[in-house]
Design an enzyme around this catalytic site. Structure first.
Site, PDB file in Angstrom:
ATOM      1  N   GLY A  57       0.835  -1.194   0.000  1.00 29.17           N
ATOM      2  CA  GLY A  57       0.000   0.000   0.000  1.00 29.17           C
ATOM      3  C   GLY A  57       0.868   1.241   0.000  1.00 29.17           C
ATOM      4  O   GLY A  57       2.103   1.151  -0.034  1.00 29.17           O
ATOM      5  N   TRP A  58       0.230   2.371   0.039  1.00 37.20           N
ATOM      6  CA  TRP A  58       0.989   3.616   0.112  1.00 37.20           C
ATOM      7  C   TRP A  58       0.105   4.699   0.698  1.00 37.20           C
ATOM      8  O   TRP A  58      -1.114   4.560   0.769  1.00 37.20           O
ATOM      9  CB  TRP A  58       1.489   4.024  -1.284  1.00 37.20           C
ATOM     10  CG  TRP A  58       0.382   4.112  -2.288  1.00 37.20           C
ATOM     11  CD1 TRP A  58      -0.139   3.100  -3.027  1.00 37.20           C
ATOM     12  CD2 TRP A  58      -0.374   5.277  -2.646  1.00 37.20           C
ATOM     13  NE1 TRP A  58      -1.160   3.553  -3.812  1.00 37.20           N
ATOM     14  CE2 TRP A  58      -1.318   4.898  -3.607  1.00 37.20           C
ATOM     15  CE3 TRP A  58      -0.324   6.615  -2.248  1.00 37.20           C
ATOM     16  CZ2 TRP A  58      -2.230   5.788  -4.171  1.00 37.20           C
ATOM     17  CZ3 TRP A  58      -1.225   7.506  -2.808  1.00 37.20           C
ATOM     18  CH2 TRP A  58      -2.156   7.086  -3.764  1.00 37.20           C
ATOM     19  N   PHE A  73       2.867   9.814   2.967  1.00 37.07           N
ATOM     20  CA  PHE A  73       4.224   9.864   3.485  1.00 37.07           C
ATOM     21  C   PHE A  73       5.139   8.757   2.989  1.00 37.07           C
ATOM     22  O   PHE A  73       6.342   8.855   3.101  1.00 37.07           O
ATOM     23  CB  PHE A  73       4.194   9.730   5.024  1.00 37.07           C
ATOM     24  CG  PHE A  73       3.685  10.934   5.721  1.00 37.07           C
ATOM     25  CD1 PHE A  73       4.570  11.824   6.314  1.00 37.07           C
ATOM     26  CD2 PHE A  73       2.329  11.201   5.780  1.00 37.07           C
ATOM     27  CE1 PHE A  73       4.101  12.953   6.958  1.00 37.07           C
ATOM     28  CE2 PHE A  73       1.860  12.324   6.434  1.00 37.07           C
ATOM     29  CZ  PHE A  73       2.739  13.215   7.019  1.00 37.07           C
ATOM     30  N   SER A  74       4.547   7.689   2.499  1.00 39.50           N
ATOM     31  CA  SER A  74       5.364   6.491   2.359  1.00 39.50           C
ATOM     32  C   SER A  74       4.799   5.485   1.360  1.00 39.50           C
ATOM     33  O   SER A  74       3.642   5.583   0.946  1.00 39.50           O
ATOM     34  CB  SER A  74       5.401   5.792   3.722  1.00 39.50           C
ATOM     35  OG  SER A  74       4.096   5.401   4.070  1.00 39.50           O
ATOM     36  N   THR A  75       5.627   4.498   1.039  1.00 38.32           N
ATOM     37  CA  THR A  75       5.106   3.281   0.407  1.00 38.32           C
ATOM     38  C   THR A  75       5.328   2.152   1.413  1.00 38.32           C
ATOM     39  O   THR A  75       6.281   2.186   2.194  1.00 38.32           O
ATOM     40  CB  THR A  75       5.835   2.941  -0.912  1.00 38.32           C
ATOM     41  OG1 THR A  75       7.239   2.852  -0.648  1.00 38.32           O
ATOM     42  CG2 THR A  75       5.588   3.987  -1.977  1.00 38.32           C
ATOM     43  N   VAL A  76       4.427   1.182   1.411  1.00 39.27           N
ATOM     44  CA  VAL A  76       4.523   0.093   2.387  1.00 39.27           C
ATOM     45  C   VAL A  76       4.660  -1.228   1.636  1.00 39.27           C
ATOM     46  O   VAL A  76       3.901  -1.509   0.701  1.00 39.27           O
ATOM     47  CB  VAL A  76       3.292   0.080   3.319  1.00 39.27           C
ATOM     48  CG1 VAL A  76       3.365  -1.089   4.286  1.00 39.27           C
ATOM     49  CG2 VAL A  76       3.192   1.393   4.094  1.00 39.27           C
ATOM     50  N   LYS A  79       7.452   0.109   6.143  1.00 34.58           N
ATOM     51  CA  LYS A  79       7.010   1.434   5.696  1.00 34.58           C
ATOM     52  C   LYS A  79       8.234   2.255   5.348  1.00 34.58           C
ATOM     53  O   LYS A  79       9.067   2.539   6.213  1.00 34.58           O
ATOM     54  CB  LYS A  79       6.199   2.082   6.831  1.00 34.58           C
ATOM     55  CG  LYS A  79       5.729   3.493   6.567  1.00 34.58           C
ATOM     56  CD  LYS A  79       4.660   3.893   7.588  1.00 34.58           C
ATOM     57  CE  LYS A  79       4.309   5.373   7.491  1.00 34.58           C
ATOM     58  NZ  LYS A  79       3.120   5.724   8.285  1.00 34.58           N
ATOM     59  N   ASP A  94      -5.538  11.457  12.922  1.00 36.36           N
ATOM     60  CA  ASP A  94      -5.886  11.172  11.524  1.00 36.36           C
ATOM     61  C   ASP A  94      -6.652   9.847  11.413  1.00 36.36           C
ATOM     62  O   ASP A  94      -6.338   8.996  10.574  1.00 36.36           O
ATOM     63  CB  ASP A  94      -4.625  11.152  10.647  1.00 36.36           C
ATOM     64  CG  ASP A  94      -4.955  11.327   9.165  1.00 36.36           C
ATOM     65  OD1 ASP A  94      -6.071  11.801   8.847  1.00 36.36           O
ATOM     66  OD2 ASP A  94      -4.107  10.986   8.317  1.00 36.36           O
TER      67      ASP A  94
HETATM   68  P1  ADP Z   1       1.187   6.974   5.334  1.00 36.70           P
HETATM   69  O1  ADP Z   1       1.720   7.635   6.572  1.00 36.70           O
HETATM   70  O2  ADP Z   1       2.048   7.202   4.132  1.00 36.70           O
HETATM   71  O3  ADP Z   1      -0.270   7.285   5.099  1.00 36.70           O
HETATM   72  P2  ADP Z   1       0.375   4.347   6.348  1.00 36.70           P
HETATM   73  O4  ADP Z   1       1.049   3.920   7.605  1.00 36.70           O
HETATM   74  O5  ADP Z   1      -1.018   4.882   6.472  1.00 36.70           O
HETATM   75  O6  ADP Z   1       1.325   5.404   5.606  1.00 36.70           O
HETATM   76  O7  ADP Z   1       0.388   3.162   5.293  1.00 36.70           O
HETATM   77  C1  ADP Z   1      -0.107   3.353   3.989  1.00 36.70           C
HETATM   78  C2  ADP Z   1      -0.939   2.170   3.548  1.00 36.70           C
HETATM   79  O8  ADP Z   1      -0.106   1.004   3.523  1.00 36.70           O
HETATM   80  C3  ADP Z   1      -2.110   1.828   4.478  1.00 36.70           C
HETATM   81  O9  ADP Z   1      -3.294   2.514   4.160  1.00 36.70           O
HETATM   82  C4  ADP Z   1      -2.242   0.325   4.246  1.00 36.70           C
HETATM   83  O10 ADP Z   1      -3.030   0.067   3.094  1.00 36.70           O
HETATM   84  C5  ADP Z   1      -0.816  -0.144   3.965  1.00 36.70           C
HETATM   85  N1  ADP Z   1      -0.187  -0.650   5.202  1.00 36.70           N
HETATM   86  C6  ADP Z   1       0.389   0.085   6.175  1.00 36.70           C
HETATM   87  N2  ADP Z   1       0.863  -0.672   7.169  1.00 36.70           N
HETATM   88  C7  ADP Z   1       0.581  -1.949   6.838  1.00 36.70           C
HETATM   89  C8  ADP Z   1       0.806  -3.235   7.470  1.00 36.70           C
HETATM   90  N3  ADP Z   1       1.409  -3.343   8.650  1.00 36.70           N
HETATM   91  N4  ADP Z   1       0.370  -4.323   6.827  1.00 36.70           N
HETATM   92  C9  ADP Z   1      -0.262  -4.225   5.627  1.00 36.70           C
HETATM   93  N5  ADP Z   1      -0.499  -3.070   4.978  1.00 36.70           N
HETATM   94  C10 ADP Z   1      -0.090  -1.929   5.573  1.00 36.70           C
END
Ligand code: ADP
Ligand code: MG
Length: 505
Positions: free
Chosen positions: A28-29, A32-35, A50, A158
């Site tokens: 996901g993303w 702030f980031s890509t995950v 992340k 948030d």
């Molecule tokens: P940002 O600060 O960039 O918004 P997030 O922490 O919200 O980052 O992560 C972005 C997306 O990545 C989430 O909406 C989710 O879909 C995916 N994601 C984040 N953490 C996890 C995780 N531990 N396991 C699976 N997917 C995740």
């Protein structure tokens, strides 16, 4: 965004932290980031990584995020006797720096979770998720927030569907399956390339349909009240897997366990591509959604067939702050933004409760509770405040008086400057008239949501107290769970920073 200061151009097979972690696929993303899904070669288990954008502001925010994560990952979560509320917050297991072509990136390592709640809302085509699931999510969300506010002194700021993730159960088994499907997908691409060259059409592709289970089937279709049995003949040598999304763990889990969530309501139009590239538009089709498991009774409603227990965790502390150290007053995503923040009043932990109520409404109905827009003569903020008043009544005088931006929206008589005609529509009526909940259900839901939508941040009901609400009494998996230390409808008793920043000692 993949430029210096931006996202890191991560790729499958890339290694991190001296070779310890190896990337598998993107999960996901966010802003702030890509995950990414990665394999931890030390524990030989999978983790979520992340990778934060490299700009200084993002890096600094990420370092704060790590401090906040450490706090919520280490406190004792037992708030209601035996129940550990901390399990509803995503916990951090490692963090380090990674240098790439776009600079130095902070990387955080978490347990692997499934899809976020927005994906679930979409799965139900914005028609609302069955109440049974909403109760599970709501109760766990409130338990998590109570822990964050009361035990950790952390405000999320948030809360929204994208930042609440569902657990997937046996991660390793699911990863195996996903890897297999990924491989098939790659093979499929190769095959398709070849097929185009030799003009061979793919055997089947069910587009905009969520089932990847069946290769041949009898499907039921409904058009009006008339039911027609329809045989979908699928020919060709090998059924190709339907396209998989980047974050389909949740679906994988359902499929592996032979379970499925209650079927979303039928869409009015689905595209089904049948063998040989022949295309057909099926109107009012119910069948296409879950071809292989559809039976007459199940076609009638969207009642859960399995009492599956959803587990959720609050994620993304990227905007979080401390009860005694707010980093900014520009908090919350628009639709989930509380009145005190729009007006520029003091705010605290109770801002999260407002967002939680907006989120729960959205789960129930598939629509935003507030969806402000700008017009010729008014701003988004004007519209947002107008919508809040229409649903919940006039804002307390002291908020107009103390809000730093109040003058922009209200004149000296306390009337909105740019919007004159307001249409009052109380929540209970909205639920009954617009969303067709029975009067009794509408009443109960509104009874549950309204205390969390109290306009004054000081008076807003706290998360822990709301766990004890009768609407959540029969929550599957958490039946009868009550927090003895909290009182229903209480407003932040004993929670430091409940409605304002506490000065740091
Ligand atoms: P940002 O600060 O960039 O918004 P997030 O922490 O919200 O980052 O992560 C972005 C997306 O990545 C989430 O909406 C989710 O879909 C995916 N994601 C984040 N953490 C996890 C995780 N531990 N396991 C699976 N997917 C995740
Ligand atoms: Mg996010």
């Amino acid at each position: 965004d993949y430029k210096p200061g931006g996202y890191h151009p991560a790729f499958r097979g890339e290694t991190y932290n001296g070779g310890r972690y190896m990337l598998v696929r993107k999960l996901g993303w966010g802003h702030f980031s890509t995950v990414w899904l990665a394999r931890d070669t030390v524990s030989n288990a999978h983790v979520a990584m992340k990778i934060v954008r490299s700009d200084k502001v993002y890096t600094e925010a990420a370092l704060d995020e790590i401090k906040l994560l450490r706090r919520v990952s280490t406190r004792d979560g037992s708030l209601g006797g035996y129940y550990d509320s901390s399990k509803h917050i995503l916990s951090l297991s490692d963090s380090f720096e990674h240098t790439g072509p776009n600079g130095k990136h902070v990387v955080m390592v978490f347990e692997v979770l499934g899809e976020n709640l927005l994906a679930l809302i979409k799965k139900y085509e914005h028609r609302g998720i069955p109440v049974m699931y909403v109760k599970q999510i709501a109760k766990q969300l409130l338990l998590g927030l109570d822990y964050m506010h009361r035990k950790c002194g952390v405000i999320h700021t948030d809360i929204k569907p994208e930042n609440v993730l569902m657990e997937v159960g046996d991660v390793e088994a699911i990863v195996k399956m996903v890897e297999l499907l990924d491989k098939q997908k790659r093979d499929q691409r190769k095959f398709q390339k070849r097929a185009t060259k030799t003009a061979i059409e793919p055997s089947v592709n069910i587009a905009s349909v969520n089932s990847s289970r069946s290769s041949t089937s009898t499907s039921l279709e409904r058009s009006g009240t008339r039911r027609v049995r329809r045989h979908t003949l699928i020919t060709g040598s090998q059924p190709l897997p339907s396209p998989i999304s980047s974050t389909n763990f949740f679906e994988m889990k359902s499929q592996m366990m032979g379970q499925s969530l209650p079927r979303p309501m039928p869409s009015s139009k689905s595209n089904i591509n049948i063998s040989g590239g022949e295309e057909e538009q099926v109107t009012n089709s119910l069948s296409s959604l879950e071809i292989s498991t559809c039976t007459d009774e199940h076609a009638e409603d969207a009642t859960p067939r399995n009492l599956d227990v959803i587990q959720i965790k609050i994620a993304d502390l990227g905007n979080a702050c401390w009860y005694d150290e707010h980093y900014t007053n520009s908090i919350q995503t628009r639709e989930y933004r509380s009145p005190e923040v729009i007006l520029g009043c003091e705010w605290g932990c109770s801002a999260d409760v407002w967002s939680a109520a907006c989120l729960i409404f959205e789960l129930l109905t598939g629509d935003f509770l507030f969806e402000p827009d700008e017009g010729h003569s008014y701003t988004k903020d004007d519209d947002h405040i107008a919508q809040i008043i229409e649903l919940l009544g006039e804002l307390p005088y002291n908020m107009l008086e103390t809000g730093r931006h109040s003058r922009t929206f209200f004149n000296s008589k306390g009337m909105l400057r740019n919007i004159s005609k307001l249409k009052f529509w109380p929540l209970k009526d909205v639920l009954h008239e617009k969303y067709k909940f029975s009067e009794e259900d509408a009443e109960n839901i509104s009874d549950f949501l309204l205390p969390m939508l109290r306009l004054s941040p000081q008076d807003r009901a706290d998360a822990g107290g709301m766990v004890n609400h009768p609407w959540l009494e029969d929550t599957v998996g958490l039946e009868g769970l009550k927090l003895d230390s909290r009182s229903l409808y209480d407003s932040g008793a004993g929670i430091p920073g409940w409605f304002q920043e506490v000065p740091r000692k």
